[in-house]
Design a protein around this motif. Structure first.
Motif, PDB file in Angstrom:
ATOM      1  N   PRO A 147      -8.355 -36.417  23.662  1.00 56.06           N
ATOM      2  CA  PRO A 147     -10.600 -36.357  23.947  1.00 56.06           C
ATOM      3  C   PRO A 147     -10.823 -37.432  23.299  1.00 56.06           C
ATOM      4  N   GLU A 148      -9.844 -37.871  22.049  1.00 60.28           N
ATOM      5  CA  GLU A 148     -10.467 -38.943  21.131  1.00 60.28           C
ATOM      6  C   GLU A 148     -11.470 -39.980  22.404  1.00 60.28           C
ATOM      7  N   SER A 149     -10.105 -40.091  23.241  1.00 56.71           N
ATOM      8  CA  SER A 149     -10.054 -41.600  23.835  1.00 56.71           C
ATOM      9  C   SER A 149     -10.988 -41.301  24.947  1.00 56.71           C
ATOM     10  N   TYR A 150     -11.673 -40.489  25.522  1.00 57.09           N
ATOM     11  CA  TYR A 150     -12.944 -39.482  26.498  1.00 57.09           C
ATOM     12  C   TYR A 150     -14.208 -39.984  25.787  1.00 57.09           C
ATOM     13  N   LYS A 174      -1.044 -39.985  22.510  1.00 56.99           N
ATOM     14  CA  LYS A 174      -2.409 -40.784  22.830  1.00 56.99           C
ATOM     15  C   LYS A 174      -2.714 -41.805  22.673  1.00 56.99           C
ATOM     16  N   PHE A 175      -3.475 -42.113  23.790  1.00 51.91           N
ATOM     17  CA  PHE A 175      -3.791 -43.876  23.877  1.00 51.91           C
ATOM     18  C   PHE A 175      -4.500 -43.959  22.924  1.00 51.91           C
ATOM     19  N   SER A 176      -5.130 -43.360  22.540  1.00 55.11           N
ATOM     20  CA  SER A 176      -6.196 -43.885  21.104  1.00 55.11           C
ATOM     21  C   SER A 176      -5.427 -43.637  19.988  1.00 55.11           C
ATOM     22  N   SER A 177      -4.065 -43.206  19.761  1.00 55.27           N
ATOM     23  CA  SER A 177      -3.049 -43.301  18.617  1.00 55.27           C
ATOM     24  C   SER A 177      -2.719 -44.468  18.954  1.00 55.27           C
TER      25      SER A 177
END
Length: 276
Positions: A147-150, A174-177
């Protein structure tokens, strides 16, 4: 003397190419392109690259240097462009870079986080899903997994949604990580020039440019690239609308007007991006 990289940015059709050539002549520098589409040799009309006369005026790098049949990323550009720049700084004190691709400009100036390399098989599977299910299906999966990336990325950009989902599924993270948001140091001074003009004038230039592209054979160029239409390079304004015309989704005149509208929208995003 400290080495200096002058980076000319701004929205499409604002006049970056002419200005970069004049500045390069003054600096006795080549022009290093920072455009994510003009790099492809098969896309010589829809990307509004420098004309043959402009290319002959000064030496250019990263114009028509790669094939649309190969995957190319901002990370690869960062590595290749820095290699060229470091070599050129051996004989030049000032260099000129020009481009309207924000991600490529950021990659060159600040560096990108170290994401894992692409998984081509998984990428192809996601592109097939994109074609069959539409972008909303992939967005919802990304929202569930990361959800962070979204909530932080441009989810209207299909290529970025696919890449974020690809990394998340491939690594289990997660991609955001992978994002550290820490700028890398460069061994040269960066001088950024942001070009602009009144919006109505810019939009008029965009409309005229699109008409000139059609006159120059844009439809035939897109038709010659049908076999590569799923490649990330072709998920871009000016090509996807004509692919849809070939699919029978709308008329050619509608495609022309959609390209004008979508290019104006893209220019508006560029203006906001470079004003950060």
């Amino acid at each position: 003397m400290e080495k200096e990289l002058t980076v000319i940015v701004g929205p499409t059709a604002v006049g970056k190419t002419d200005y970069s050539i004049e500045l390069a002549k003054e600096y006795r520098s080549p022009v290093i392109s920072c455009d994510s589409r003009q790099i492809f040799r098969e896309m010589k009309i829809g990307t509004a690259p420098p004309s043959p006369e402009q290319l002959a005026a000064v030496n250019h790098y990263f114009i028509f240097s790669h094939s649309v049949s190969q995957y190319y990323t901002a990370g690869k550009y960062e590595l290749e462009a820095l290699e060229v720049i470091n070599e050129l700084f051996k004989t030049h004190d000032r260099l000129v870079v020009v481009g309207g691709s924000g991600l490529y400009v950021d990659a060159l100036c600040y560096g990108l986080d170290d994401f894992p390399p692409a998984d081509i098989e998984l990428r192809n599977q996601l592109m097939e899903r994109l074609d069959k299910e539409g972008i909303e299906s992939l967005r919802m999966e990304l929202k569930q997994l990361d959800p962070e990336s979204y909530h932080s990325m441009d989810i209207a950009n299909r290529q970025r949604v696919v890449r974020a989902l690809e990394v998340t599924l491939m690594t289990g993270r997660k991609f955001s990580s992978f994002k550290t948001n820490k700028a890398k140091e460069r061994p040269f001074k960066i001088n950024k020039i942001v070009m602009s003009m009144p919006r109505e004038e810019l939009y008029g230039r965009i409309n005229r440019r699109v008409d000139m592209m059609f006159d120059a054979g844009l439809v035939q160029e897109v038709e010659s690239l049908l076999q590569y239409r799923e490649m990330p390079a072709l998920q871009t304004v000016g090509y996807k609308e004509i692919f849809e015309y070939f699919d029978g989704k709308h008329s050619l005149e509608t495609a022309r007007e959609l390209i004008k509208r979508n290019t104006r929208r893209y220019a508006k995003k560029q203006i906001s991006y470079f004003k950060r």
